[in-house]
Write an enzyme that holds these catalytic residues in place. Sequence first.
Site, PDB file in Angstrom:
ATOM      1  N   GLU A 204      50.890 -37.849  22.837  1.00 44.12           N
ATOM      2  CA  GLU A 204      51.100 -38.698  21.673  1.00 44.12           C
ATOM      3  C   GLU A 204      52.576 -38.698  21.301  1.00 44.12           C
ATOM      4  O   GLU A 204      53.247 -37.665  21.353  1.00 44.12           O
ATOM      5  CB  GLU A 204      50.246 -38.200  20.501  1.00 44.12           C
ATOM      6  CG  GLU A 204      48.768 -38.099  20.868  1.00 44.12           C
ATOM      7  CD  GLU A 204      47.902 -37.482  19.775  1.00 44.12           C
ATOM      8  OE1 GLU A 204      48.329 -37.479  18.603  1.00 44.12           O
ATOM      9  OE2 GLU A 204      46.809 -36.992  20.104  1.00 44.12           O
ATOM     10  N   GLU A 314      47.839 -44.001  11.802  1.00 44.16           N
ATOM     11  CA  GLU A 314      46.877 -42.986  11.383  1.00 44.16           C
ATOM     12  C   GLU A 314      47.375 -42.349  10.096  1.00 44.16           C
ATOM     13  O   GLU A 314      48.574 -42.112   9.929  1.00 44.16           O
ATOM     14  CB  GLU A 314      46.715 -41.917  12.461  1.00 44.16           C
ATOM     15  CG  GLU A 314      45.803 -40.756  12.062  1.00 44.16           C
ATOM     16  CD  GLU A 314      45.703 -39.683  13.124  1.00 44.16           C
ATOM     17  OE1 GLU A 314      44.975 -38.699  12.896  1.00 44.16           O
ATOM     18  OE2 GLU A 314      46.367 -39.813  14.171  1.00 44.16           O
TER      19      GLU A 314
END
Length: 708
Positions: A204, A314
């Site tokens: 990520e 997110e």
Amino acid sequence: MKIIGQETTKTSWDDLKQEGIVKTIETNNGEIIDCVNIDKQPSFVNSLIKDLQLDKGEIIDCVDIYKQPAFDNPLIKDLQMEPNYYPFGNKLDSNLTLKMLQDWHKYGECPEGTIPIRRRKSYDHPYHKRRSLMMRQQINQSFSKDIGHEHAIVSDQGSSYYGASGIFNVWNPQTEDNEFSLSQMWIVTSYNKEDFYNNLNSIEVGWAVNPITYKDKETRLFIYWTNDGYSRTGCYDLNCKGFVQTSSTHALGMEIKPVSTFGGESRVIPINVFKDKMGDKWWLQVLGSIVGYWPAVIFPDLKNNANLVEWGGEILNRKNDGYHTTTQMGSGKFPEKGFSQSCYIHSLKVLDDGLVPRDPGNLVDNDEIIDCVDIYKQPAFDDPLIKNDFQMEPSSYPFGMKLDSNLTLEILQDWHKNEECPEGTVPIRRNTSYGNFHPIKSSHFMRQQINQSLSQVGEHQYALVIDGGSPYYGASGVFNLWNPRTENTELSSSQMWIITRYDNEYDNYNTIEVGWMVYPELYKDKQTRLFICWTRDGYQTTGCYDLTCSGFVQTNRNYAFGLPLRRVSIEGGEMREISIDVFREEHRWWLLVHGTILGYWPTAIFTDLKKHANIVEWGGKIVNNKNYGYHTSTQMGSGEFPNKGFGKSCNIHSLKVLDGGLIRRDPGNLGKIITKPACYDLTLTKNRGSSFETHIFFGGPGFSPTCL
């Protein structure tokens, strides 16, 4: 700023130098970056060569590159400064471009052979003490369902991916103290379908405002990895033994400056991750410069390739005051605000096994997957009745019908901004609950077990108009779009029915249905979607929604049934609408939306709709399950009664039927069916002279003192 040398208060400079620390930089906000010698590295504290102390109190340690945290991992034995191969067309740039992101360079540089590591304020060294509360853990169904974590993402799934990239617009969203807000890219593999998330391998990278990890609310470039679904492995930045940094000019976790401002300059960062096809490393490239790599050896399943890529936002929502957090995602503005107001990620790409960038092929909108399916292998052709029935366009059209370009469909759905399905394919929304195209017949929500008339339908309630008695070869209307409040186990729709029924025999009821609906149980959310439906036996054993069974043949590659409509009407604001036409030509019932052919229902799938219909209906439907012992609060239409009129009440206008010559005519024998006027009502106006022509306003709020 001060450069800490022999005067350092942490320990004696001679001791630090022996252990590999070359230089330390301390920032204005009190953070520390250590430049560590590239040749040494059993532990971080034993590798500090120099400290750079910045204005805000942050410290950068210049650490011997061979003594960075990664080399405490016995699996990681070698160092490679550059990839063997780069993706096709990859633009390399000087390390100097990374200085555009971080301003600590004005206080000094890490010497050659060292890398800059931001010193964590909570610890004297950068080793990671994992904070599992911040990780997406114990995930059961999808990334969007884990507790406290909320996502707005798109995904590409189903292929083998050897890298991905995007250009990330950088903002500084408002974030509560014990939460975070991220804009990032995930590169993921998990081959264990029975326990996907516990075996998830993930790389990520993106930007974050993360007060828990970084002790402030600045925007920072971060990386993350795990090889067991965030259970025991992985960390942010260089806080554990995983990522090998090779760049001496970028310190992971340091503040990004400047960020975008409303109405001002939009700041972006290009990010690429790719697997060297001649090596065993996943390389990270930022602003055209190599930062370092994740050795493939640390991943059980990411050794070769990924099978899922995601881009998006997110946030962590802890509901600190008992309600939803005020933590923002992206810029804090909804996406419809557009460029310079809303956050974006553009130029999304994935890499094939030749490291050739290509557009994502299977698109996801909030965990929804669009499969681009060979047009001859769509579900309809599983039905032997229509195996050899395929035609791209009608041979003739209704008199006066206006056709338009496929581009108009982009008004309805916004997945086109990422990719389009190739010619020769059709886009099909994958039902992620089942993972295939098999029927999901939700007969509980259909008009079934009807005995005498449409007004005797139990928990299904209607406000509609009906035209019956003539042969009909099609019908049309312009449908006003809304997003009515809908309880979880119910639905609310605005639609058109084209029906053949003889002698009130509902077991042999043939129908084509099309319109918009909010249907949480089928679509797993409460967004407004364009849908189609059909049956030939009163919903008993045949028929389905969208393309979830053999029936409708799709010919258009630019529209996916069942995906959310891009925009709906807002009370007092702009009114959104779509035109819908259905007509019979030869042995097919064709569907047009916004003047564009989407496909057809072959007459072969029907028993009584082979030639024509004898009933047409327009209006609203809801399901009332009385979940709390009284009438549902599910709304119909806009949620307002029809007497509120244009701009507040839902409408369908320009109602038309088609005769045997495919000539549009006004409905001739319209009657009303309103099952519970105290809850939902309807008004009918026949006005050939107005732009609305024959039209209805309908809807209502559901539960109220008069609707029990």
